[in-house]
Design an enzyme around this catalytic site. Structure first.
Site, PDB file in Angstrom:
ATOM      1  N   LYS A  16       0.825  -1.219   0.000  1.00 33.72           N
ATOM      2  CA  LYS A  16       0.000   0.000   0.000  1.00 33.72           C
ATOM      3  C   LYS A  16       0.859   1.270   0.000  1.00 33.72           C
ATOM      4  O   LYS A  16       0.479   2.259  -0.608  1.00 33.72           O
ATOM      5  CB  LYS A  16      -1.009   0.002   1.142  1.00 33.72           C
ATOM      6  CG  LYS A  16      -0.434   0.051   2.521  1.00 33.72           C
ATOM      7  CD  LYS A  16      -1.540  -0.088   3.560  1.00 33.72           C
ATOM      8  CE  LYS A  16      -0.973  -0.389   4.917  1.00 33.72           C
ATOM      9  NZ  LYS A  16       0.055   0.546   5.414  1.00 33.72           N
ATOM     10  N   ARG A  91      -5.690   3.391  12.229  1.00 33.55           N
ATOM     11  CA  ARG A  91      -5.245   2.039  12.556  1.00 33.55           C
ATOM     12  C   ARG A  91      -6.134   1.371  13.601  1.00 33.55           C
ATOM     13  O   ARG A  91      -5.946   0.213  13.911  1.00 33.55           O
ATOM     14  CB  ARG A  91      -3.848   2.111  13.121  1.00 33.55           C
ATOM     15  CG  ARG A  91      -2.924   1.247  12.221  1.00 33.55           C
ATOM     16  CD  ARG A  91      -1.645   1.514  12.256  1.00 33.55           C
ATOM     17  NE  ARG A  91      -0.533   0.757  12.046  1.00 33.55           N
ATOM     18  CZ  ARG A  91       0.401   1.077  11.159  1.00 33.55           C
ATOM     19  NH1 ARG A  91       0.230   2.062  10.333  1.00 33.55           N
ATOM     20  NH2 ARG A  91       1.495   0.382  11.086  1.00 33.55           N
ATOM     21  N   ARG A 130      11.905  -7.016   2.410  1.00 28.47           N
ATOM     22  CA  ARG A 130      12.080  -5.569   2.590  1.00 28.47           C
ATOM     23  C   ARG A 130      13.139  -5.306   3.667  1.00 28.47           C
ATOM     24  O   ARG A 130      13.930  -4.374   3.557  1.00 28.47           O
ATOM     25  CB  ARG A 130      10.744  -4.936   2.994  1.00 28.47           C
ATOM     26  CG  ARG A 130      10.821  -3.439   3.215  1.00 28.47           C
ATOM     27  CD  ARG A 130       9.451  -2.819   3.406  1.00 28.47           C
ATOM     28  NE  ARG A 130       8.900  -3.089   4.725  1.00 28.47           N
ATOM     29  CZ  ARG A 130       7.654  -2.742   5.101  1.00 28.47           C
ATOM     30  NH1 ARG A 130       6.842  -2.157   4.247  1.00 28.47           N
ATOM     31  NH2 ARG A 130       7.225  -3.011   6.314  1.00 28.47           N
ATOM     32  N   ARG A 136      14.853  -1.831   8.146  1.00 30.09           N
ATOM     33  CA  ARG A 136      13.986  -1.205   9.155  1.00 30.09           C
ATOM     34  C   ARG A 136      14.033  -2.000  10.450  1.00 30.09           C
ATOM     35  O   ARG A 136      13.943  -3.227  10.434  1.00 30.09           O
ATOM     36  CB  ARG A 136      12.544  -1.160   8.637  1.00 30.09           C
ATOM     37  CG  ARG A 136      12.183   0.145   7.991  1.00 30.09           C
ATOM     38  CD  ARG A 136      10.812   0.093   7.387  1.00 30.09           C
ATOM     39  NE  ARG A 136       9.748  -0.161   8.362  1.00 30.09           N
ATOM     40  CZ  ARG A 136       8.465   0.033   8.094  1.00 30.09           C
ATOM     41  NH1 ARG A 136       8.095   0.493   6.905  1.00 30.09           N
ATOM     42  NH2 ARG A 136       7.551  -0.209   8.996  1.00 30.09           N
ATOM     43  N   ARG A 147       3.199  -6.806  14.876  1.00 35.09           N
ATOM     44  CA  ARG A 147       2.510  -5.782  14.075  1.00 35.09           C
ATOM     45  C   ARG A 147       1.325  -6.389  13.337  1.00 35.09           C
ATOM     46  O   ARG A 147       0.265  -5.784  13.219  1.00 35.09           O
ATOM     47  CB  ARG A 147       3.493  -5.127  13.096  1.00 35.09           C
ATOM     48  CG  ARG A 147       4.503  -4.227  13.812  1.00 35.09           C
ATOM     49  CD  ARG A 147       5.744  -4.007  12.981  1.00 35.09           C
ATOM     50  NE  ARG A 147       5.501  -3.180  11.825  1.00 35.09           N
ATOM     51  CZ  ARG A 147       6.111  -3.324  10.659  1.00 35.09           C
ATOM     52  NH1 ARG A 147       7.002  -4.281  10.488  1.00 35.09           N
ATOM     53  NH2 ARG A 147       5.848  -2.523   9.672  1.00 35.09           N
TER      54      ARG A 147
HETATM   55  P1  AMP Z   1       4.106   1.702   9.218  1.00 37.19           P
HETATM   56  O1  AMP Z   1       5.247   2.292   8.474  1.00 37.19           O
HETATM   57  O2  AMP Z   1       2.773   2.219   8.766  1.00 37.19           O
HETATM   58  O3  AMP Z   1       4.148   0.192   9.264  1.00 37.19           O
HETATM   59  O4  AMP Z   1       4.251   2.199  10.735  1.00 37.19           O
HETATM   60  C1  AMP Z   1       5.397   1.900  11.499  1.00 37.19           C
HETATM   61  C2  AMP Z   1       5.086   2.077  12.976  1.00 37.19           C
HETATM   62  O5  AMP Z   1       4.689   3.427  13.241  1.00 37.19           O
HETATM   63  C3  AMP Z   1       3.931   1.226  13.516  1.00 37.19           C
HETATM   64  O6  AMP Z   1       4.329  -0.091  13.830  1.00 37.19           O
HETATM   65  C4  AMP Z   1       3.535   2.030  14.738  1.00 37.19           C
HETATM   66  O7  AMP Z   1       4.455   1.857  15.798  1.00 37.19           O
HETATM   67  C5  AMP Z   1       3.682   3.464  14.233  1.00 37.19           C
HETATM   68  N1  AMP Z   1       2.436   3.935  13.599  1.00 37.19           N
HETATM   69  C6  AMP Z   1       2.241   4.236  12.293  1.00 37.19           C
HETATM   70  N2  AMP Z   1       0.985   4.668  12.063  1.00 37.19           N
HETATM   71  C7  AMP Z   1       0.363   4.624  13.260  1.00 37.19           C
HETATM   72  C8  AMP Z   1      -0.956   4.915  13.689  1.00 37.19           C
HETATM   73  N3  AMP Z   1      -1.906   5.339  12.828  1.00 37.19           N
HETATM   74  N4  AMP Z   1      -1.252   4.757  15.010  1.00 37.19           N
HETATM   75  C9  AMP Z   1      -0.320   4.350  15.886  1.00 37.19           C
HETATM   76  N5  AMP Z   1       0.941   4.034  15.551  1.00 37.19           N
HETATM   77  C10 AMP Z   1       1.288   4.169  14.245  1.00 37.19           C
END
Ligand code: AMP
Length: 215
Positions: A16, A91, A130, A136, A147
């Site tokens: 996405k 989320r 990735r 990361r 996650r």
């Molecule tokens: P992502 O890159 O979207 O996988 O986000 C990486 C990390 O950022 C997640 O595992 C959360 O720790 C934090 N994070 C990202 N978006 C949110 C959100 N909407 N609410 C809470 N934590 C978030």
């Protein structure tokens, strides 16, 4: 000026983020990714970055107050006036309600909610590769499992809310980037532009269920 407000939902590794970048480039709207914003704050060593770093490393969610405030500020910026592609937010149910309220307040309904459907096994495999490329800290197998569990517990109900409201366009995310993007472009071209809010049960939107594509 035409505006386009798009939401992308789906598990880690569903592509996405990649598609959000493409939509952003094709339609000239910013790609608003909460994950990217948190990672930038960490890299810049800001107060927010210091607060959220241990949370990202563990794979847990950042508290709603912080995340909602971040998005509220971001969507109020000038470059989002012509639209946005929102990635990684909402989320959970609290964030979905907050987004609804924000969009209602500025009179900007979502044009499309794109759901990237992918099984856990493929998602985990993709995140594994990735990790190799990007390094990361939250792409380790243990953190990825956490996650994904949070995704199932907290984010899937959000997907179901949009589905119930008839605003969801489901994509089979197991296909190539080009194939998925082609379907997105068709979906956006036929977007009615005035989708109902998620909490009205789809009553104001008529029969949107025809928008639901089979994977
Ligand atoms: P992502 O890159 O979207 O996988 O986000 C990486 C990390 O950022 C997640 O595992 C959360 O720790 C934090 N994070 C990202 N978006 C949110 C959100 N909407 N609410 C809470 N934590 C978030």
């Amino acid at each position: 000026m035409t505006t386009i407000n798009v939401l992308v939902l789906g598990p880690q590794g569903s592509g996405k983020g990649t598609q959000a970048t493409r939509i952003s480039a094709a339609h000239g709207v910013p790609h608003v990714s909460t994950g990217d914003m948190f990672r930038a704050a960490i890299a810049d060593g800001t107060e927010l970055g210091r607060q959220v770093e241990p949370i990202l490393v563990s794979g847990e969610l950042v508290p709603d107050e912080l995340t909602i405030a971040l998005i509220r500020d971001r969507l109020a910026k000038d470059d989002a006036a012509g639209g946005f592609v929102l990635d990684g937010f909402p989320r959970n149910a609290v964030q979905a309600e907050a987004l609804d309220e924000m969009l209602r307040a500025i009179g900007r309904p979502l044009d499309a909610v794109l759901f990237f459907q992918l099984d856990d096994e493929t998602a985990t495999r993709r995140v594994g590769s990735r990790a190799h490329e990007e390094g990361r800290s939250d792409d380790t197998p243990e953190v990825m499992a956490r996650r994904l569990a949070i995704y199932h517990e907290q984010t899937e109900p959000v997907v179901e809310r949009y589905r119930a409201a008839g605003t969801l366009h489901t994509l089979n995310a197991g296909r190539s980037v080009a194939d998925v993007f082609a379907e997105i472009e068709t979906a956006l071209a036929t977007s009615p532009g005035q989708l109902p809010a998620v909490d009205d049960g789809g009553l104001s939107g008529g029969s949107r269920s025809s928008r639901e594509a089979s994977p």
